[in-house]
Design a protein around this motif. Sequence first.
Motif, PDB file in Angstrom:
ATOM      1  N   ASP A 140       0.830  -1.210   0.000  1.00 23.73           N
ATOM      2  CA  ASP A 140       0.000   0.000   0.000  1.00 23.73           C
ATOM      3  C   ASP A 140       0.863   1.258   0.000  1.00 23.73           C
ATOM      4  N   TYR A 141       0.370   2.303  -0.692  1.00 19.60           N
ATOM      5  CA  TYR A 141       0.903   3.661  -0.621  1.00 19.60           C
ATOM      6  C   TYR A 141      -0.239   4.557  -0.165  1.00 19.60           C
ATOM      7  N   CYS A 142       0.102   5.706   0.372  1.00 23.71           N
ATOM      8  CA  CYS A 142      -0.949   6.650   0.773  1.00 23.71           C
ATOM      9  C   CYS A 142      -1.801   7.042  -0.428  1.00 23.71           C
ATOM     10  N   ALA A 163       0.961  10.571  11.358  1.00 24.41           N
ATOM     11  CA  ALA A 163       2.130   9.777  11.724  1.00 24.41           C
ATOM     12  C   ALA A 163       2.772   9.072  10.534  1.00 24.41           C
ATOM     13  N   VAL A 164       2.061   8.990   9.395  1.00 19.82           N
ATOM     14  CA  VAL A 164       2.674   8.315   8.239  1.00 19.82           C
ATOM     15  C   VAL A 164       3.792   9.156   7.635  1.00 19.82           C
ATOM     16  N   CYS A 168       4.903   9.564   3.328  1.00 20.78           N
ATOM     17  CA  CYS A 168       4.185   8.301   3.525  1.00 20.78           C
ATOM     18  C   CYS A 168       5.134   7.139   3.806  1.00 20.78           C
ATOM     19  N   SER A 169       6.327   7.446   4.284  1.00 22.66           N
ATOM     20  CA  SER A 169       7.323   6.391   4.498  1.00 22.66           C
ATOM     21  C   SER A 169       7.051   5.570   5.751  1.00 22.66           C
ATOM     22  N   ARG A 170       6.162   6.071   6.630  1.00 23.39           N
ATOM     23  CA  ARG A 170       5.897   5.347   7.875  1.00 23.39           C
ATOM     24  C   ARG A 170       4.531   4.659   7.875  1.00 23.39           C
ATOM     25  N   LEU A 171       3.984   4.421   6.685  1.00 22.59           N
ATOM     26  CA  LEU A 171       2.757   3.632   6.568  1.00 22.59           C
ATOM     27  C   LEU A 171       3.102   2.173   6.865  1.00 22.59           C
ATOM     28  N   SER A 246       8.939   8.457  -6.992  1.00 24.01           N
ATOM     29  CA  SER A 246       8.837   7.110  -6.436  1.00 24.01           C
ATOM     30  C   SER A 246       7.427   6.730  -6.001  1.00 24.01           C
ATOM     31  N   ASN A 247       6.540   7.704  -5.917  1.00 17.78           N
ATOM     32  CA  ASN A 247       5.199   7.387  -5.426  1.00 17.78           C
ATOM     33  C   ASN A 247       4.156   7.276  -6.536  1.00 17.78           C
TER      34      ASN A 247
END
Length: 265
Positions: A140-142, A163-164, A168-171, A246-247
């Motif tokens: 998953d990505y944001c 918090a992500v 979005c690296s902390r999903l 990258s996203n």
Amino acid sequence: MRASLSPFLHGLLVTAVAASLDRQKIRRQASEDPEGPVEPDTASDCTYFYTTRDASDNCTHIEQWSGISHEDFVKWNPSVKPDCSGINIGNSYCIEVNWGIPPPTTSSTAPTSTATPKPSPTQPGLIDTCTKFYRAVPGDYCIKIANDFGNFTFADFLAWNPAVGADCSRLLAGWYYCVEAPKPPATTTTSSPPPTETCNPTAPTPTQPVAICGCTKWHEIVSGDTCSVIIQRYGLDGEDFYRWNSNVGGGCELLLLGYYVCVGV
């Protein structure tokens, strides 16, 4: 010549007749209307009474016959007292209230919250007014989550789940994230400009999230664009394009219409 009953059968017959007479006696002792005097403190909503005849009509006998607890019997007939010393022969005592219908229960506990229960685990800072949650899965990505639901933006997702991180690296797969919350009421005040990209301060907005820092050239996604079309148009190396943006997803499935992607560093 009449056959005589054995002593055993004769005893059974006598016992059965006595039990039958005893039941008839008990039925006569219980009725909807009291046959004898009723103490003033008897339950006002009493609907069935038992009238005592002799000393055998004690609390234990009355309670067992009527199927009520000692606590209820004393509560409905306070004059009998907890030790049953207040029973008077000939008086009628309450053995049922409100036709046996239990009273409605009342709760003294605090009111239950109407908010949607928060599942676990969730990350810190999740919006308190969230009304719907989604459990992230590997890959998953944001932006992918926002696109899959289609009723909120990437910016909404970040606001609900700070918090992500902006990139979005902390999903975390297996954790729950907010995917629905009440929108703030519209105001007549002038809206604030979108936040400036910190590592690409001169970038146009909105930019595709996680664009590489130091980008010098941008392309706005229009209808019909794909990663292959953009790479071919600008003569780019495919690996560079995916590294700079990258996203967008491994299969370019996360291009956002109207957003800018990096096409030059």
